[in-house]
Design a protein around this motif. Structure first.
Motif, PDB file in Angstrom:
ATOM      1  N   ILE A 197      -4.593  -1.812  -4.026  1.00  0.00           N
ATOM      2  CA  ILE A 197      -4.531  -1.812  -2.557  1.00  0.00           C
ATOM      3  C   ILE A 197      -4.292  -0.399  -2.048  1.00  0.00           C
ATOM      4  CG2 ILE A 197      -3.187  -2.600  -0.559  1.00  0.00           C
ATOM      5  CD1 ILE A 197      -2.718  -5.252  -2.113  1.00  0.00           C
ATOM      6  N   LEU A 230      -9.963  -0.053   3.166  1.00  0.00           N
ATOM      7  CA  LEU A 230      -9.228  -1.288   3.435  1.00  0.00           C
ATOM      8  C   LEU A 230      -9.168  -1.510   4.929  1.00  0.00           C
ATOM      9  CD1 LEU A 230      -7.665  -3.374   1.678  1.00  0.00           C
ATOM     10  CD2 LEU A 230      -5.592  -2.167   2.328  1.00  0.00           C
ATOM     11  N   ARG A 245      -6.573   1.859   0.364  1.00  0.00           N
ATOM     12  CA  ARG A 245      -6.005   2.405   1.605  1.00  0.00           C
ATOM     13  C   ARG A 245      -6.289   3.922   1.676  1.00  0.00           C
ATOM     14  NH1 ARG A 245      -4.788   0.083   6.009  1.00  0.00           N
ATOM     15  NH2 ARG A 245      -3.121  -1.284   5.362  1.00  0.00           N
ATOM     16  N   CYS A 281      -2.050  -4.798  -8.827  1.00  0.00           N
ATOM     17  CA  CYS A 281      -2.698  -5.177  -7.562  1.00  0.00           C
ATOM     18  C   CYS A 281      -2.302  -4.213  -6.444  1.00  0.00           C
ATOM     19  CB  CYS A 281      -2.314  -6.612  -7.203  1.00  0.00           C
ATOM     20  SG  CYS A 281      -2.915  -7.145  -5.584  1.00  0.00           S
ATOM     21  N   HIS A 282      -1.002  -3.893  -6.370  1.00  0.00           N
ATOM     22  CA  HIS A 282      -0.525  -2.945  -5.351  1.00  0.00           C
ATOM     23  C   HIS A 282      -1.213  -1.590  -5.503  1.00  0.00           C
ATOM     24  CE1 HIS A 282       3.542  -5.126  -4.339  1.00  0.00           C
ATOM     25  NE2 HIS A 282       2.480  -5.846  -4.058  1.00  0.00           N
ATOM     26  N   CYS A 285       0.816  -1.227   0.000  1.00  0.00           N
ATOM     27  CA  CYS A 285       0.000   0.000   0.000  1.00  0.00           C
ATOM     28  C   CYS A 285       0.844   1.270   0.000  1.00  0.00           C
ATOM     29  CB  CYS A 285      -0.968   0.016   1.173  1.00  0.00           C
ATOM     30  SG  CYS A 285      -0.160   0.256   2.773  1.00  0.00           S
ATOM     31  N   GLU A 297      -5.931  -8.683   1.151  1.00  0.00           N
ATOM     32  CA  GLU A 297      -6.387  -8.167  -0.137  1.00  0.00           C
ATOM     33  C   GLU A 297      -5.542  -8.734  -1.291  1.00  0.00           C
ATOM     34  OE1 GLU A 297      -9.029  -6.579  -0.666  1.00  0.00           O
ATOM     35  OE2 GLU A 297      -8.779  -5.797  -2.711  1.00  0.00           O
ATOM     36  N   TYR A 298      -4.247  -8.786  -1.073  1.00  0.00           N
ATOM     37  CA  TYR A 298      -3.331  -9.317  -2.103  1.00  0.00           C
ATOM     38  C   TYR A 298      -3.691 -10.757  -2.446  1.00  0.00           C
ATOM     39  CZ  TYR A 298       1.029 -10.697  -4.411  1.00  0.00           C
ATOM     40  OH  TYR A 298       1.959 -11.178  -5.315  1.00  0.00           O
ATOM     41  N   CYS A 307      -3.597  -5.552   3.958  1.00  0.00           N
ATOM     42  CA  CYS A 307      -2.999  -5.527   2.612  1.00  0.00           C
ATOM     43  C   CYS A 307      -2.731  -6.952   2.144  1.00  0.00           C
ATOM     44  CB  CYS A 307      -1.691  -4.737   2.615  1.00  0.00           C
ATOM     45  SG  CYS A 307      -1.906  -2.988   2.952  1.00  0.00           S
TER      46      CYS A 307
END
Ligand SMILES: [Zn+2]
Ligand SMILES: [Zn+2]
Length: 184
Positions: free
Chosen positions: A175, A184, A179, A171-172, A111, A151-152, A148
């Motif tokens: 996230i 999140l 955030r 993906c990052h 994040c 979620e990943y 995080c």
């Protein structure tokens, strides 16, 4: 602060009247196992590895007086040290988390936020999952926020296909967006 440390000292000293302060320090104070601080002297339960949070880590809330004479501290300490069977504290765990935190400059690579500012716990993520042959070497590890991490792996389950670097970057980004949006 001095009042509390005086109480801790006396409490720890009581069962070992013949030991010096250095011995007590080695026995009961260990480095921060979360790697969130570089502090090497945190009061630690050698059975569970639980560590007392230092007061300095807690933000000071103005207009709220700390009542030193109303403290759950004594009860906490008793619970901490009344276990007879003391296993060895996992120093490797401390060492690798601290090393990872330092390597990542105290930032969560998923994040982009600080790993020291959050109340949230941290987990160690394997970049190449263990089930895909990933190892526990520093190169393959990341210290990330628990949310995080969840979620990943919602996006990339450990047993699924290994994502490409650009898929990981995407993906990052997602996230980070969550955030920033506070979802999140
Ligand atoms: Zn994070
Ligand atoms: Zn992971």
């Amino acid at each position: 602060m001095n009042y509390i440390w005086g109480r801790i000292y006396r409490y720890l000293r009581r069962p070992h009247p013949q030991k010096g302060w250095k011995w007590i320090k080695r026995q009961y104070f260990k480095p921060d196992k979360t790697g969130q601080s570089m502090d090497k002297w945190i009061l630690t339960d050698s059975v569970t590895g639980n560590q007392l949070k230092k007061m300095a880590w807690t933000p000071i809330v103005r207009h709220q007086q700390v009542k030193y004479n109303y403290s759950p501290f004594d009860a906490d300490l008793k619970e901490y040290f009344n276990k007879r069977d003391r296993n060895k504290f996992d120093l490797n765990n401390v060492a690798y988390r601290q090393k990872l935190a330092k390597k990542q400059k105290c930032v969560c690579p998923m994040c982009g936020m600080s790993i020291t500012d959050f109340e949230e716990g941290l987990e160690t993520h394997h970049i190449l999952p263990v089930v895909k042959g990933g190892t526990g070497t520093y190169k393959n590890l990341q210290l990330v926020h628990i949310s995080c991490h969840i979620e990943y792996h919602r996006v990339f389950p450990a047993k699924g296909d290994v994502p490409t670097p650009s898929e990981i970057a995407k993906c990052h980004k997602g996230i980070k967006g969550k955030r920033l949006a506070g979802t999140l």
